[in-house]
Scaffold this active site. Structure first.
Site, PDB file in Angstrom:
ATOM      1  N   GLY A 209     119.351  49.890  65.319  1.00  0.00           N
ATOM      2  CA  GLY A 209     120.071  50.827  66.725  1.00  0.00           C
ATOM      3  C   GLY A 209     121.558  51.367  66.660  1.00  0.00           C
ATOM      4  O   GLY A 209     122.268  50.967  65.981  1.00  0.00           O
TER       5      GLY A 209
ATOM      6  N   TYR B  47     117.917  43.735  82.315  1.00  0.00           N
ATOM      7  CA  TYR B  47     118.559  43.669  80.884  1.00  0.00           C
ATOM      8  C   TYR B  47     120.049  42.939  81.864  1.00  0.00           C
ATOM      9  O   TYR B  47     119.751  41.953  80.508  1.00  0.00           O
ATOM     10  CB  TYR B  47     119.043  44.930  81.228  1.00  0.00           C
ATOM     11  CG  TYR B  47     120.077  45.142  79.621  1.00  0.00           C
ATOM     12  CD1 TYR B  47     119.945  45.198  78.398  1.00  0.00           C
ATOM     13  CD2 TYR B  47     120.982  45.887  80.194  1.00  0.00           C
ATOM     14  CE1 TYR B  47     120.859  45.198  77.284  1.00  0.00           C
ATOM     15  CE2 TYR B  47     122.378  45.784  78.749  1.00  0.00           C
ATOM     16  CZ  TYR B  47     122.474  45.681  77.477  1.00  0.00           C
ATOM     17  OH  TYR B  47     123.413  45.302  76.660  1.00  0.00           O
TER      18      TYR B  47
ATOM     19  N   ASP C 108     114.828  45.010  61.810  1.00  0.00           N
ATOM     20  CA  ASP C 108     114.595  45.568  62.791  1.00  0.00           C
ATOM     21  C   ASP C 108     112.633  46.607  62.534  1.00  0.00           C
ATOM     22  O   ASP C 108     111.771  45.330  61.942  1.00  0.00           O
ATOM     23  CB  ASP C 108     114.643  46.861  63.063  1.00  0.00           C
ATOM     24  CG  ASP C 108     115.117  47.611  64.469  1.00  0.00           C
ATOM     25  OD1 ASP C 108     113.773  47.292  65.067  1.00  0.00           O
ATOM     26  OD2 ASP C 108     115.651  47.997  64.521  1.00  0.00           O
TER      27      ASP C 108
ATOM     28  N   ILE D 269     128.902  51.921  74.734  1.00  0.00           N
ATOM     29  CA  ILE D 269     129.695  52.036  73.238  1.00  0.00           C
ATOM     30  C   ILE D 269     129.440  53.963  72.654  1.00  0.00           C
ATOM     31  O   ILE D 269     128.382  54.027  72.933  1.00  0.00           O
ATOM     32  CB  ILE D 269     128.981  51.378  72.224  1.00  0.00           C
ATOM     33  CG1 ILE D 269     129.013  49.792  72.510  1.00  0.00           C
ATOM     34  CG2 ILE D 269     129.152  51.726  70.612  1.00  0.00           C
ATOM     35  CD1 ILE D 269     130.687  48.870  72.803  1.00  0.00           C
TER      36      ILE D 269
HETATM   37  N1  SER Z   1     125.667  50.532  77.195  1.00  0.00           N
HETATM   38  C1  SER Z   1     124.449  49.523  77.484  1.00  0.00           C
HETATM   39  C2  SER Z   1     123.686  50.517  78.770  1.00  0.00           C
HETATM   40  O1  SER Z   1     123.946  51.559  78.596  1.00  0.00           O
HETATM   41  C3  SER Z   1     125.475  48.980  78.268  1.00  0.00           C
HETATM   42  O2  SER Z   1     125.482  47.830  77.701  1.00  0.00           O
HETATM   43  O3  SER Z   1     122.377  49.747  79.024  1.00  0.00           O
END
Ligand code: SER
Length: 321
Positions: free
Chosen positions: A19, A147, A42, A177
């Site tokens: 990832g 999530y 993975d 990120i």
């Molecule tokens: N970058 C992630 C998402 O957008 C957030 O932790 O799901």
């Protein structure tokens, strides 16, 4: 961050290593601890193999146990997860992968040489009842995505295993990120990476969020450094065993695109919000990370202008090559 020591007894396993974070983290950990001391894993083969790799489905507990004992793993960076947007398409599968994978690892950490675990949490643990600006470390956590639910529960399980069984588990609530090494998949903050690729290749981008949706974000170098610094911090400094709030920059799509236009003035943007808008609107816009700054001296290097400069340069190079 100090340099790696030579006679390091660490043996690291990274799950979900293909990832966005895993690929860069593996490179950095291998540079510090030695290529053979970092095993990536993975469910699919990596595009490029730069060190030992094993196939590992995190829900296969026997296989997980086999990998951890056969390779005498001492530390796991447990990155395998389904992100916020993809998670909404398959809630039960997301819960299983995101939570049950973690539970297997925490449980193995009770009585194997595995003695340190990293659990990536996220700004998705926040919800509409959380203060939106300068979100505190200890705050309301009522996430609205599967999530977010799985990561909130994961944080609580980490804290439980630490208090009850002494497992040295450490966690960060990552903002979105931003990286040039790989394209993220399945997240709500992905637009902030996609736009660079589209801008550099086609001078245009259709954004799936509204122009004024501000979210906390972080450049990959800061995220990787934070992760390694937290994992290498003396245990007594790590007083917080749920996810640490971590902050570097916050911006809206419009603010990001304005900065990119300094390098690519022709960039034409249109907005077509989809279901990810609702997810983004439920998150907070800026983070108070004083706890991480106080406890293990976290500080960020990259703000918006620095991040846009390096992303534009690196992605342009990629397409020229
Ligand atoms: N970058 C992630 C998402 O957008 C957030 O932790 O799901």
């Amino acid at each position: 961050m100090s340099n790696a020591t030579n006679n390091n007894p660490r043996k690291v396993l990274i799950t979900g290593a293909n990832g966005q974070i895993g690929q860069v983290l593996a490179q950095n950990l291998r540079a510090r601890y030695g290529t053979d001391n970092v095993i990536t894993s993975d469910i699919t083969k990596p595009k490029v193999t730069l060190g030992p790799f094993v196939f590992l489905d995190i829900l296969n507990t026997m296989r997980l146990q086999e990998v951890i004992t056969d390779h005498k793993i001492t530390e796991v960076y447990h990155l395998a997860a389904i992100l916020s947007a993809s998670g909404e398409w398959n809630p039960i599968k997301t819960w299983n992968i995101n939570l049950n994978g973690l539970l297997s690892i925490l449980d193995l950490a009770k009585d194997t040489p595995l003695d340190k675990v990293f659990f990536p949490s996220t700004i998705a643990v926040f919800g509409t009842t959380t203060p939106r600006v300068d979100t505190p470390q200890d705050t309301a956590l009522q996430p609205e995505t599967v999530y977010g639910m799985s990561k909130t529960s994961g944080e609580l399980w980490c804290n439980y295993y630490h208090n009850k069984f002494g497992v040295d588990v450490r966690s960060i609530r990552y903002p979105g990120i931003i990286s040039h090494q790989s394209i993220p998949a399945g997240g709500t903050t992905d637009y902030a990476v996609e736009v660079f690729h589209e801008a550099i290749q086609h001078n245009k981008y259709e954004c799936f969020l509204e122009k004024d949706t501000r979210l906390p974000m972080m450049y990959i170098d800061d995220a990787i450094r934070a992760t390694i610094e937290l994992m290498e911090a003396p245990a007594e400094k790590v007083k917080t065993r749920i996810g640490y709030n971590l902050s570097a920059m916050s911006f809206s799509p419009e603010e990001l695109f304005t900065e990119i236009k300094k390098y690519i003035p022709e960039l034409a943007v249109t907005y077509k919000p989809d279901f990810r808008q609702e997810i983004a609107s439920s998150w907070t816009e800026s983070i108070d990370d004083q706890r991480a700054r106080d406890e293990w001296q976290w500080s960020h290097d990259y703000g918006l202008p620095e991040m846009v400069k390096v992303m534009t340069e690196e992605i342009s190079k990629k397409y020229k090559a």
